[in-house]
Design a protein around this motif. Sequence first.
Motif, mmCIF file in Angstrom:
data_model
loop_
_atom_site.group_PDB
_atom_site.id
_atom_site.type_symbol
_atom_site.label_atom_id
_atom_site.label_comp_id
_atom_site.label_asym_id
_atom_site.label_seq_id
_atom_site.Cartn_x
_atom_site.Cartn_y
_atom_site.Cartn_z
ATOM 1 N N GLU A 46 0.823 -1.209 0.000
ATOM 2 C CA GLU A 46 0.000 0.000 0.000
ATOM 3 C C GLU A 46 0.862 1.267 0.000
ATOM 4 O OE1 GLU A 46 -3.312 2.135 2.822
ATOM 5 O OE2 GLU A 46 -3.256 -0.055 2.791
ATOM 6 N N GLY A 47 2.044 1.187 0.576
ATOM 7 C CA GLY A 47 2.945 2.332 0.615
ATOM 8 C C GLY A 47 3.512 2.717 -0.743
ATOM 9 N N LEU A 48 3.272 1.904 -1.756
ATOM 10 C CA LEU A 48 3.788 2.175 -3.102
ATOM 11 C C LEU A 48 2.676 2.567 -4.076
ATOM 12 C CD1 LEU A 48 6.229 -0.865 -3.394
ATOM 13 C CD2 LEU A 48 6.743 1.473 -2.642
ATOM 14 N N THR A 49 1.520 2.895 -3.534
ATOM 15 C CA THR A 49 0.364 3.173 -4.382
ATOM 16 C C THR A 49 0.111 4.668 -4.530
ATOM 17 O OG1 THR A 49 -1.197 3.070 -2.540
ATOM 18 C CG2 THR A 49 -0.730 1.009 -3.698
ATOM 19 N N GLN A 50 -0.720 4.979 -5.506
ATOM 20 C CA GLN A 50 -1.211 6.337 -5.648
ATOM 21 C C GLN A 50 -2.573 6.424 -4.949
ATOM 22 O OE1 GLN A 50 -3.948 5.311 -7.320
ATOM 23 N NE2 GLN A 50 -3.726 6.000 -9.453
ATOM 24 N N GLN A 51 -3.266 7.529 -5.098
ATOM 25 C CA GLN A 51 -4.478 7.796 -4.322
ATOM 26 C C GLN A 51 -5.618 6.815 -4.558
ATOM 27 O OE1 GLN A 51 -3.317 9.592 -6.817
ATOM 28 N NE2 GLN A 51 -4.949 10.465 -8.071
ATOM 29 N N HIS A 52 -5.606 6.061 -5.666
ATOM 30 C CA HIS A 52 -6.673 5.104 -5.947
ATOM 31 C C HIS A 52 -6.310 3.679 -5.540
ATOM 32 C CE1 HIS A 52 -8.653 8.335 -8.047
ATOM 33 N NE2 HIS A 52 -7.634 8.457 -8.870
ATOM 34 N N GLY A 53 -5.123 3.516 -4.967
ATOM 35 C CA GLY A 53 -4.700 2.191 -4.530
ATOM 36 C C GLY A 53 -3.962 1.383 -5.583
ATOM 37 N N PHE A 54 -3.679 1.990 -6.743
ATOM 38 C CA PHE A 54 -2.925 1.309 -7.798
ATOM 39 C C PHE A 54 -1.435 1.550 -7.586
ATOM 40 C CE2 PHE A 54 -6.782 2.785 -10.352
ATOM 41 C CZ PHE A 54 -7.519 1.646 -10.045
ATOM 42 N N LEU A 55 -0.613 0.619 -8.049
ATOM 43 C CA LEU A 55 0.827 0.808 -7.986
ATOM 44 C C LEU A 55 1.178 2.112 -8.701
ATOM 45 C CD1 LEU A 55 3.391 -0.664 -6.955
ATOM 46 C CD2 LEU A 55 3.616 -1.618 -9.259
ATOM 47 N N GLY A 95 -2.191 -0.455 -12.151
ATOM 48 C CA GLY A 95 -1.320 -1.401 -11.457
ATOM 49 C C GLY A 95 -2.035 -2.019 -10.270
ATOM 50 N N ARG A 96 -2.875 -2.987 -10.574
ATOM 51 C CA ARG A 96 -3.657 -3.655 -9.540
ATOM 52 C C ARG A 96 -3.321 -5.140 -9.575
ATOM 53 N NH1 ARG A 96 -9.832 -2.410 -9.877
ATOM 54 N NH2 ARG A 96 -8.794 -1.372 -11.565
ATOM 55 N N GLY A 97 -2.729 -5.648 -8.485
ATOM 56 C CA GLY A 97 -2.363 -7.050 -8.431
ATOM 57 C C GLY A 97 -1.769 -7.408 -7.084
ATOM 58 N N GLU A 98 -1.533 -8.692 -6.890
ATOM 59 C CA GLU A 98 -0.910 -9.165 -5.652
ATOM 60 C C GLU A 98 0.605 -9.066 -5.755
ATOM 61 O OE1 GLU A 98 -2.449 -13.124 -5.132
ATOM 62 O OE2 GLU A 98 -4.502 -12.393 -5.407
ATOM 63 N N ARG A 99 1.107 -9.273 -6.979
ATOM 64 C CA ARG A 99 2.538 -9.152 -7.284
ATOM 65 C C ARG A 99 2.671 -8.515 -8.656
ATOM 66 N NH1 ARG A 99 6.201 -10.867 -4.316
ATOM 67 N NH2 ARG A 99 7.797 -11.146 -5.884
ATOM 68 N N PHE A 100 3.894 -8.071 -8.942
ATOM 69 C CA PHE A 100 4.165 -7.437 -10.225
ATOM 70 C C PHE A 100 5.462 -7.991 -10.775
ATOM 71 C CE2 PHE A 100 1.649 -4.666 -7.618
ATOM 72 C CZ PHE A 100 0.616 -4.309 -8.469
ATOM 73 N N LEU A 101 5.495 -8.161 -12.093
ATOM 74 C CA LEU A 101 6.669 -8.658 -12.792
ATOM 75 C C LEU A 101 7.079 -7.610 -13.812
ATOM 76 C CD1 LEU A 101 8.639 -10.969 -13.666
ATOM 77 C CD2 LEU A 101 6.860 -11.656 -15.283
ATOM 78 N N PHE A 102 8.372 -7.262 -13.796
ATOM 79 C CA PHE A 102 8.924 -6.296 -14.732
ATOM 80 C C PHE A 102 10.026 -6.998 -15.509
ATOM 81 C CE2 PHE A 102 7.270 -4.178 -11.022
ATOM 82 C CZ PHE A 102 6.345 -3.323 -11.598
ATOM 83 N N ARG A 103 9.805 -7.168 -16.802
ATOM 84 C CA ARG A 103 10.724 -7.936 -17.651
ATOM 85 C C ARG A 103 11.246 -7.027 -18.751
ATOM 86 N NH1 ARG A 103 11.111 -11.083 -22.328
ATOM 87 N NH2 ARG A 103 12.094 -13.103 -21.964
ATOM 88 N N SER A 104 12.555 -7.020 -18.931
ATOM 89 C CA SER A 104 13.142 -6.217 -19.992
ATOM 90 C C SER A 104 14.095 -7.058 -20.816
ATOM 91 C CB SER A 104 13.874 -5.013 -19.419
ATOM 92 O OG SER A 104 14.253 -4.147 -20.464
ATOM 93 N N GLU A 105 14.109 -6.749 -22.105
ATOM 94 C CA GLU A 105 14.951 -7.480 -23.050
ATOM 95 C C GLU A 105 15.659 -6.478 -23.956
ATOM 96 O OE1 GLU A 105 14.439 -11.032 -26.361
ATOM 97 O OE2 GLU A 105 12.781 -10.491 -25.051
ATOM 98 N N ILE A 106 16.924 -6.740 -24.233
ATOM 99 C CA ILE A 106 17.702 -5.866 -25.094
ATOM 100 C C ILE A 106 17.248 -6.053 -26.540
ATOM 101 C CG2 ILE A 106 20.020 -5.300 -25.941
ATOM 102 C CD1 ILE A 106 19.330 -4.581 -22.941
ATOM 103 N N THR A 107 16.904 -4.936 -27.181
ATOM 104 C CA THR A 107 16.482 -4.979 -28.578
ATOM 105 C C THR A 107 17.582 -4.498 -29.517
ATOM 106 O OG1 THR A 107 15.426 -2.835 -28.262
ATOM 107 C CG2 THR A 107 14.025 -4.768 -28.158
#
Length: 149
Positions: A46-55, A95-107
């Motif tokens: 919750e400490g990482l959310t904005q005013q609507h509760g989204f990440l 950003g609504r979820g229990e966990r988040f995954l951030f994946r990056s790939e070199i193009t």
Amino acid sequence: MDDIDDEAISRRIRQSFARQGAMKTIGAEISRISPGVVEIELGYDEGLTQQHGFLHAGVISAALDSASSYAAYTLIDTDASLLTIEFKINLMSPGRGERFLFRSEITKPGTNIIVADGRGYALTDGPAKLIASMTSTMMVIRGREGISG
């Protein structure tokens, strides 16, 4: 678990990541390292959310930026470092979820400039939901005082 064969590269990335106060503050962890690809995961807080509760968009941006930089670290010489010089992010869904995954790939790997594309996903009981995409550009740094690994 690391998918990369070179343990020295993996160790270097994990040591660098551990020095990032921002990633520590948001509770992010590297979950995958392979050539040209890095994944970072983060639990809902919750400490990482904005005013609507989204990440918060800033948290999403920071996690995708770090994933992109570390994906580039898998491809550069060990005496070099990186700085992000530009990124463009599209926030596609809250950003609504229990966990988040951030994946990056070199193009576009390069000697001086590297380009990466990243995606952020919200994870719940159902299928992963795409919440953001980022294209980032990093500059390879060599021999600059105070900037290393």
